[in-house]
Scaffold this active site. Structure first.
Site, PDB file in Angstrom:
ATOM      1  N   ILE A   7      39.228  50.930  32.347  1.00  0.00           N
ATOM      2  CA  ILE A   7      39.210  50.260  33.590  1.00  0.00           C
ATOM      3  C   ILE A   7      38.915  48.836  33.338  1.00  0.00           C
ATOM      4  O   ILE A   7      37.590  48.508  32.865  1.00  0.00           O
ATOM      5  CB  ILE A   7      37.836  51.075  34.410  1.00  0.00           C
ATOM      6  CG1 ILE A   7      38.172  52.447  34.624  1.00  0.00           C
ATOM      7  CG2 ILE A   7      37.573  50.192  35.884  1.00  0.00           C
ATOM      8  CD1 ILE A   7      36.915  53.123  35.123  1.00  0.00           C
ATOM      9  N   ASP A  60      37.737  38.155  28.319  1.00  0.00           N
ATOM     10  CA  ASP A  60      38.497  37.625  29.685  1.00  0.00           C
ATOM     11  C   ASP A  60      40.003  38.167  29.649  1.00  0.00           C
ATOM     12  O   ASP A  60      40.453  37.549  28.613  1.00  0.00           O
ATOM     13  CB  ASP A  60      38.121  36.020  29.389  1.00  0.00           C
ATOM     14  CG  ASP A  60      38.537  35.285  30.956  1.00  0.00           C
ATOM     15  OD1 ASP A  60      39.405  35.759  31.414  1.00  0.00           O
ATOM     16  OD2 ASP A  60      37.927  34.437  30.993  1.00  0.00           O
ATOM     17  N   ASN A  87      41.971  46.552  37.674  1.00  0.00           N
ATOM     18  CA  ASN A  87      41.351  46.387  38.899  1.00  0.00           C
ATOM     19  C   ASN A  87      40.386  44.823  38.691  1.00  0.00           C
ATOM     20  O   ASN A  87      40.320  44.298  39.733  1.00  0.00           O
ATOM     21  CB  ASN A  87      40.111  47.242  38.704  1.00  0.00           C
ATOM     22  CG  ASN A  87      38.855  46.742  39.533  1.00  0.00           C
ATOM     23  OD1 ASN A  87      39.188  46.864  40.865  1.00  0.00           O
ATOM     24  ND2 ASN A  87      37.814  46.394  38.998  1.00  0.00           N
ATOM     25  N   ARG A 121      50.965  44.663  29.407  1.00  0.00           N
ATOM     26  CA  ARG A 121      51.737  44.512  28.208  1.00  0.00           C
ATOM     27  C   ARG A 121      51.190  45.142  26.852  1.00  0.00           C
ATOM     28  O   ARG A 121      51.892  45.776  25.934  1.00  0.00           O
ATOM     29  CB  ARG A 121      52.219  43.088  27.976  1.00  0.00           C
ATOM     30  CG  ARG A 121      52.999  42.697  26.961  1.00  0.00           C
ATOM     31  CD  ARG A 121      54.510  43.158  26.984  1.00  0.00           C
ATOM     32  NE  ARG A 121      55.246  42.690  25.940  1.00  0.00           N
ATOM     33  CZ  ARG A 121      55.101  43.649  24.732  1.00  0.00           C
ATOM     34  NH1 ARG A 121      54.502  44.905  24.639  1.00  0.00           N
ATOM     35  NH2 ARG A 121      55.973  43.460  23.742  1.00  0.00           N
ATOM     36  N   TYR A 153      45.328  33.374  47.176  1.00  0.00           N
ATOM     37  CA  TYR A 153      44.669  34.715  46.749  1.00  0.00           C
ATOM     38  C   TYR A 153      45.657  35.803  47.142  1.00  0.00           C
ATOM     39  O   TYR A 153      45.991  36.597  46.632  1.00  0.00           O
ATOM     40  CB  TYR A 153      43.324  35.105  47.673  1.00  0.00           C
ATOM     41  CG  TYR A 153      42.878  36.407  47.433  1.00  0.00           C
ATOM     42  CD1 TYR A 153      42.551  36.960  46.189  1.00  0.00           C
ATOM     43  CD2 TYR A 153      42.785  37.368  48.352  1.00  0.00           C
ATOM     44  CE1 TYR A 153      42.038  38.369  45.895  1.00  0.00           C
ATOM     45  CE2 TYR A 153      42.493  38.726  48.081  1.00  0.00           C
ATOM     46  CZ  TYR A 153      42.334  39.068  46.952  1.00  0.00           C
ATOM     47  OH  TYR A 153      41.574  40.358  46.642  1.00  0.00           O
ATOM     48  N   LYS A 157      48.001  38.671  45.304  1.00  0.00           N
ATOM     49  CA  LYS A 157      48.147  40.060  45.450  1.00  0.00           C
ATOM     50  C   LYS A 157      49.394  40.627  46.004  1.00  0.00           C
ATOM     51  O   LYS A 157      49.913  41.561  45.643  1.00  0.00           O
ATOM     52  CB  LYS A 157      46.966  40.374  46.373  1.00  0.00           C
ATOM     53  CG  LYS A 157      45.627  40.384  45.886  1.00  0.00           C
ATOM     54  CD  LYS A 157      45.407  41.172  44.688  1.00  0.00           C
ATOM     55  CE  LYS A 157      44.034  41.203  44.292  1.00  0.00           C
ATOM     56  NZ  LYS A 157      43.653  42.113  43.399  1.00  0.00           N
ATOM     57  N   VAL A 186      35.946  45.542  50.973  1.00  0.00           N
ATOM     58  CA  VAL A 186      34.909  46.190  50.485  1.00  0.00           C
ATOM     59  C   VAL A 186      33.681  45.354  50.143  1.00  0.00           C
ATOM     60  O   VAL A 186      34.015  44.330  49.785  1.00  0.00           O
ATOM     61  CB  VAL A 186      35.897  46.574  49.066  1.00  0.00           C
ATOM     62  CG1 VAL A 186      34.743  47.616  48.517  1.00  0.00           C
ATOM     63  CG2 VAL A 186      37.224  47.106  49.273  1.00  0.00           C
TER      64      VAL A 186
HETATM   65  P1  NDP Z   1      33.750  42.256  42.162  1.00  0.00           P
HETATM   66  O1  NDP Z   1      33.417  40.750  42.223  1.00  0.00           O
HETATM   67  O2  NDP Z   1      32.341  43.117  42.362  1.00  0.00           O
HETATM   68  O3  NDP Z   1      34.268  42.743  40.713  1.00  0.00           O
HETATM   69  C1  NDP Z   1      35.402  42.161  39.907  1.00  0.00           C
HETATM   70  C2  NDP Z   1      35.410  42.527  38.610  1.00  0.00           C
HETATM   71  O4  NDP Z   1      36.495  41.934  38.127  1.00  0.00           O
HETATM   72  C3  NDP Z   1      34.294  42.324  37.899  1.00  0.00           C
HETATM   73  O5  NDP Z   1      33.886  43.542  36.971  1.00  0.00           O
HETATM   74  C4  NDP Z   1      34.476  41.226  36.930  1.00  0.00           C
HETATM   75  O6  NDP Z   1      33.833  41.183  35.708  1.00  0.00           O
HETATM   76  C5  NDP Z   1      35.969  41.420  36.847  1.00  0.00           C
HETATM   77  N1  NDP Z   1      36.729  40.013  36.339  1.00  0.00           N
HETATM   78  C6  NDP Z   1      36.866  38.948  37.305  1.00  0.00           C
HETATM   79  N2  NDP Z   1      37.455  38.019  36.430  1.00  0.00           N
HETATM   80  C7  NDP Z   1      37.612  38.481  35.353  1.00  0.00           C
HETATM   81  C8  NDP Z   1      38.181  37.998  33.975  1.00  0.00           C
HETATM   82  N3  NDP Z   1      38.792  36.803  34.012  1.00  0.00           N
HETATM   83  N4  NDP Z   1      37.979  38.866  32.836  1.00  0.00           N
HETATM   84  C9  NDP Z   1      37.545  40.178  32.942  1.00  0.00           C
HETATM   85  N5  NDP Z   1      37.101  40.699  34.188  1.00  0.00           N
HETATM   86  C10 NDP Z   1      37.068  39.950  35.234  1.00  0.00           C
HETATM   87  O7  NDP Z   1      34.808  42.563  43.185  1.00  0.00           O
HETATM   88  P2  NDP Z   1      35.726  43.900  43.661  1.00  0.00           P
HETATM   89  O8  NDP Z   1      35.081  45.167  43.057  1.00  0.00           O
HETATM   90  O9  NDP Z   1      35.796  43.728  45.163  1.00  0.00           O
HETATM   91  O10 NDP Z   1      36.969  43.412  43.122  1.00  0.00           O
HETATM   92  C11 NDP Z   1      37.721  44.361  42.301  1.00  0.00           C
HETATM   93  C12 NDP Z   1      39.262  44.314  42.652  1.00  0.00           C
HETATM   94  O11 NDP Z   1      39.592  44.797  43.988  1.00  0.00           O
HETATM   95  C13 NDP Z   1      39.883  42.677  42.446  1.00  0.00           C
HETATM   96  O12 NDP Z   1      41.241  42.735  42.095  1.00  0.00           O
HETATM   97  C14 NDP Z   1      39.815  42.411  43.870  1.00  0.00           C
HETATM   98  O13 NDP Z   1      40.938  41.466  44.095  1.00  0.00           O
HETATM   99  C15 NDP Z   1      40.300  43.662  44.889  1.00  0.00           C
HETATM  100  N6  NDP Z   1      40.019  43.927  46.049  1.00  0.00           N
HETATM  101  C16 NDP Z   1      38.690  43.798  46.602  1.00  0.00           C
HETATM  102  C17 NDP Z   1      38.602  43.725  48.060  1.00  0.00           C
HETATM  103  C18 NDP Z   1      37.235  43.494  48.627  1.00  0.00           C
HETATM  104  O14 NDP Z   1      37.099  43.277  49.691  1.00  0.00           O
HETATM  105  N7  NDP Z   1      36.146  43.477  47.943  1.00  0.00           N
HETATM  106  C19 NDP Z   1      39.565  44.146  48.852  1.00  0.00           C
HETATM  107  C20 NDP Z   1      40.933  44.438  48.140  1.00  0.00           C
HETATM  108  C21 NDP Z   1      40.836  44.204  46.806  1.00  0.00           C
HETATM  109  P3  NDP Z   1      33.132  39.973  35.123  1.00  0.00           P
HETATM  110  O15 NDP Z   1      32.815  39.054  36.094  1.00  0.00           O
HETATM  111  O16 NDP Z   1      31.771  40.541  34.315  1.00  0.00           O
HETATM  112  O17 NDP Z   1      34.137  39.321  34.184  1.00  0.00           O
HETATM  113  C1  8X3 Z   2      39.983  41.266  49.518  1.00  0.00           C
HETATM  114  C2  8X3 Z   2      40.056  41.115  50.767  1.00  0.00           C
HETATM  115  O1  8X3 Z   2      39.862  40.264  53.273  1.00  0.00           O
HETATM  116  O2  8X3 Z   2      40.373  38.764  51.263  1.00  0.00           O
HETATM  117  O3  8X3 Z   2      41.268  41.565  48.791  1.00  0.00           O
HETATM  118  O4  8X3 Z   2      42.083  40.636  52.123  1.00  0.00           O
HETATM  119  S1  8X3 Z   2      40.826  40.261  51.816  1.00  0.00           S
END
Ligand code: NDP
Ligand code: 8X3
Length: 252
Positions: A7, A60, A87, A121, A153, A157, A186
């Site tokens: 994950i 990263d 994710n 990949r 953004y 996506k 979310v």
């Molecule tokens: P969070 O900010 O809570 O979690 C994002 C996660 O991504 C963190 O664990 C962060 O870890 C990791 N991350 C970000 N950048 C990097 C990087 N460069 N390298 C490694 N890890 C990275 O947000 P969400 O849980 O909401 O987001 C998870 C996914 O769900 C994303 O892809 C987001 O676009 C998607 N999403 C979110 C929605 C929402 O409304 N919240 C709705 C739809 C989709 P760390 O900072 O430790 O690197």
């Molecule tokens: C994250 C939620 O509202 O930016 O994907 O579409 S929104």
């Protein structure tokens, strides 16, 4: 049977909740993110609470060298990854296209698109050689439609959506499942990241609306991953009851 699940972005939100959900099922976990303290805390919690094996990897996803270093040279007992949950991702900034910050654009495209590609990949050749595996890409309703101020953004996506469809075709003959999950709102650290640490602005996003929780999306991911071998959920949209697409929601 116990699976090995990778994950990305497990240090908060959807990724963290997904790690907990798979740990409840006693699966083996590789969890990643950039924040080492969070990874270590989650590892300790999962091991103590669920007695599962956990491999935390701090890197990263935007850096192909780091991706290859950590994921390309896994110890042998961790190399057979059954499920990859792509994710890790983020939105940075909210603004019209003529005023956008190009550094923000780079962060979104490099993380959401290129990072997902680099991880895929590195991991997928192993799945191909075994003739099995499941990739679950976390897209968004922003990948289905667009909204004002969210151009880059949404574009990132939309790219995830295209990649999910294309991966499914490319990997079809190898017996690999590809699932695209598109959540709506979310409540995670997502808005805090988007607004660069401005807590008030981030909290306002969820005012008056019962948003999804990370655990709601985790349940959905787990459901998709738990289908029999002849079933592949290709594309799934999940929103709060009070939201219908990116431009329609009701607030109390
Ligand atoms: P969070 O900010 O809570 O979690 C994002 C996660 O991504 C963190 O664990 C962060 O870890 C990791 N991350 C970000 N950048 C990097 C990087 N460069 N390298 C490694 N890890 C990275 O947000 P969400 O849980 O909401 O987001 C998870 C996914 O769900 C994303 O892809 C987001 O676009 C998607 N999403 C979110 C929605 C929402 O409304 N919240 C709705 C739809 C989709 P760390 O900072 O430790 O690197
Ligand atoms: C994250 C939620 O509202 O930016 O994907 O579409 S929104």
């Amino acid at each position: 049977m116990r699976k090995t699940v990778l994950i990305t972005g497990a240090t908060s939100g959807i990724g963290e909740a997904t790690a907990i959900k798979f740990a409840e099922a006693t699966d083996r976990l590789i969890i990643t993110g950039r924040r080492k303290d969070r990874l270590n805390e989650l590892t300790e919690y999962l091991v103590e609470e669920y007695s599962v094996e956990v491999m935390p990897l701090c890197f990263d996803v935007r850096d192909i060298k780091q991706v290859e270093k950590y994921l390309g040279r896994l110890p042998e007992e961790w190399q057979k990854i059954d499920i990859l949950v792509n994710n890790a991702g983020l939105a940075v900034g909210l603004g019209h296209i003529d005023e956008g910050d190009t550094d923000d654009w780079d962060r979104m495209i490099d993380t959401n698109v290129k990072g997902l590609l680099y991880v895929t990949r590195t991991i997928v050749p192993g799945m191909v050689s075994r003739g099995s595996g499941h990739i679950i890409n976390i897209s968004s309703i922003a990948g289905k439609d667009v909204y004002e101020n969210g151009s880059v953004y949404c574009a990132s996506k939309h790219a995830v959506e295209a990649l999910s469809k294309a991966m499914r075709i490319d990997l079809l003959k190898h017996g690999i499942k590809v699932t695209n999950i598109a959540p709506g709102m979310v409540e995670t650290e997502f808005s805090l990241v988007r607004f660069k640490g401005d807590r008030e602005r981030a909290a306002a996003v969820y005012n008056g609306i019962e948003a999804l929780k990370g655990s709601d999306v985790a349940e959905t991911i787990f459901y998709c991953a738990s289908q029999p071998s002849n079933v592949c959920i290709n594309d799934l949209v999940i929103t709060p009851t009070a939201q219908a697409g990116v431009n329609h929601s009701v607030r109390k």
